[in-house]
Design a protein around this motif. Structure first.
Motif, PDB file in Angstrom:
ATOM      1  N   LEU A  30       0.737  -1.362  -0.120  1.00 48.97           N
ATOM      2  CA  LEU A  30      -0.034   0.059  -0.012  1.00 48.97           C
ATOM      3  C   LEU A  30       0.828   1.149  -0.096  1.00 48.97           C
ATOM      4  N   ASP A  31       1.998   1.218   0.733  1.00 43.86           N
ATOM      5  CA  ASP A  31       3.142   2.366   0.528  1.00 43.86           C
ATOM      6  C   ASP A  31       3.338   2.654  -1.093  1.00 43.86           C
ATOM      7  N   TRP A  32       3.779   1.407  -1.667  1.00 45.59           N
ATOM      8  CA  TRP A  32       4.053   1.741  -3.263  1.00 45.59           C
ATOM      9  C   TRP A  32       2.895   2.256  -4.047  1.00 45.59           C
ATOM     10  N   ALA A  33       1.918   1.578  -3.322  1.00 48.16           N
ATOM     11  CA  ALA A  33       0.503   2.098  -4.314  1.00 48.16           C
ATOM     12  C   ALA A  33       0.361   3.710  -4.162  1.00 48.16           C
ATOM     13  N   ALA A  34       0.814   4.233  -2.888  1.00 47.93           N
ATOM     14  CA  ALA A  34       0.724   5.600  -2.523  1.00 47.93           C
ATOM     15  C   ALA A  34       1.668   6.300  -3.281  1.00 47.93           C
ATOM     16  N   ASP A  35       2.757   5.650  -3.184  1.00 49.97           N
ATOM     17  CA  ASP A  35       4.047   6.283  -4.140  1.00 49.97           C
ATOM     18  C   ASP A  35       3.553   6.472  -5.664  1.00 49.97           C
ATOM     19  N   THR A  36       3.150   5.462  -5.993  1.00 48.80           N
ATOM     20  CA  THR A  36       2.464   5.338  -7.457  1.00 48.80           C
ATOM     21  C   THR A  36       1.364   6.523  -7.848  1.00 48.80           C
ATOM     22  N   GLY A  37       0.407   6.265  -6.817  1.00 49.79           N
ATOM     23  CA  GLY A  37      -0.541   7.497  -7.042  1.00 49.79           C
ATOM     24  C   GLY A  37      -0.026   8.941  -6.879  1.00 49.79           C
ATOM     25  N   GLY A  38       0.939   8.947  -5.872  1.00 45.49           N
ATOM     26  CA  GLY A  38       1.398  10.452  -5.942  1.00 45.49           C
ATOM     27  C   GLY A  38       2.091  10.725  -7.233  1.00 45.49           C
ATOM     28  N   ALA A  39       2.975   9.839  -7.604  1.00 45.50           N
ATOM     29  CA  ALA A  39       3.626  10.201  -8.916  1.00 45.50           C
ATOM     30  C   ALA A  39       2.717  10.337 -10.345  1.00 45.50           C
ATOM     31  N   LEU A  40       1.695   9.441 -10.423  1.00 43.99           N
ATOM     32  CA  LEU A  40       0.735   9.730 -11.284  1.00 43.99           C
ATOM     33  C   LEU A  40       0.073  10.815 -11.384  1.00 43.99           C
ATOM     34  N   ALA A  41      -0.469  11.250  -9.912  1.00 42.06           N
ATOM     35  CA  ALA A  41      -1.157  12.433  -9.715  1.00 42.06           C
ATOM     36  C   ALA A  41      -0.496  13.894 -10.248  1.00 42.06           C
TER      37      ALA A  41
END
Length: 135
Positions: free
Chosen positions: A105-116
């Motif tokens: 879930l941390d990686w998902a948040a990292d990915t979400g932040g990068a994509l946003a």
């Protein structure tokens, strides 16, 4: 072709080292506040850190005169690098940082932040730097 000078990347480089410092803190050094867990505060921090990486490394490309497609290419590469760096950090935490573990879930948040951040850069800054701001 216009060159981008290294000095323009200094904010991104500095932020990169801050992200390393924060993500490599031992688990015991990270304070816990009960109500922050209820709002998934750590996930928002991850999204902000990796979104900041994409934004700060993309920003130097807005004032140079290169084709739009090349700017987008660089921003996509920066975004992908941030996403893979987030995954690498999770493995570093799992195997090398005491009290830390791999958290998908941390990686998902990292990915979400990068994509946003990619979306923000692509829709706002890139268009406005070219004088074609969308409405």
């Amino acid at each position: 072709m216009t060159k981008v000078h290294l000095i323009k990347f200094l904010p991104g480089i500095a932020w990169f080292f801050i992200v390393i410092l924060l993500t490599c803190l031992p688990g015991d050094d990270i304070p816990t506040v009960g109500w922050l867990n209820d709002i998934y505060f750590d996930k928002w921090v991850h999204a902000g850190m990796f979104g900041g990486l994409v934004f700060l490394f993309s920003f130097p490309f807005f004032r140079i005169k290169i084709p739009d497609a090349k700017k987008i290419y660089y921003i996509v590469c920066i975004t992908l690098a941030a996403i893979f760096w987030g995954l690498a950090i999770e493995f570093i935490q799992k195997y090398f940082i005491p009290g830390r573990s791999f958290d998908l879930l941390d990686w998902a948040a990292d990915t979400g932040g990068a994509l946003a951040s990619f979306w923000f850069v692509r829709t706002n800054l890139l268009n406005s730097s070219m004088g074609k701001r969308r409405r």
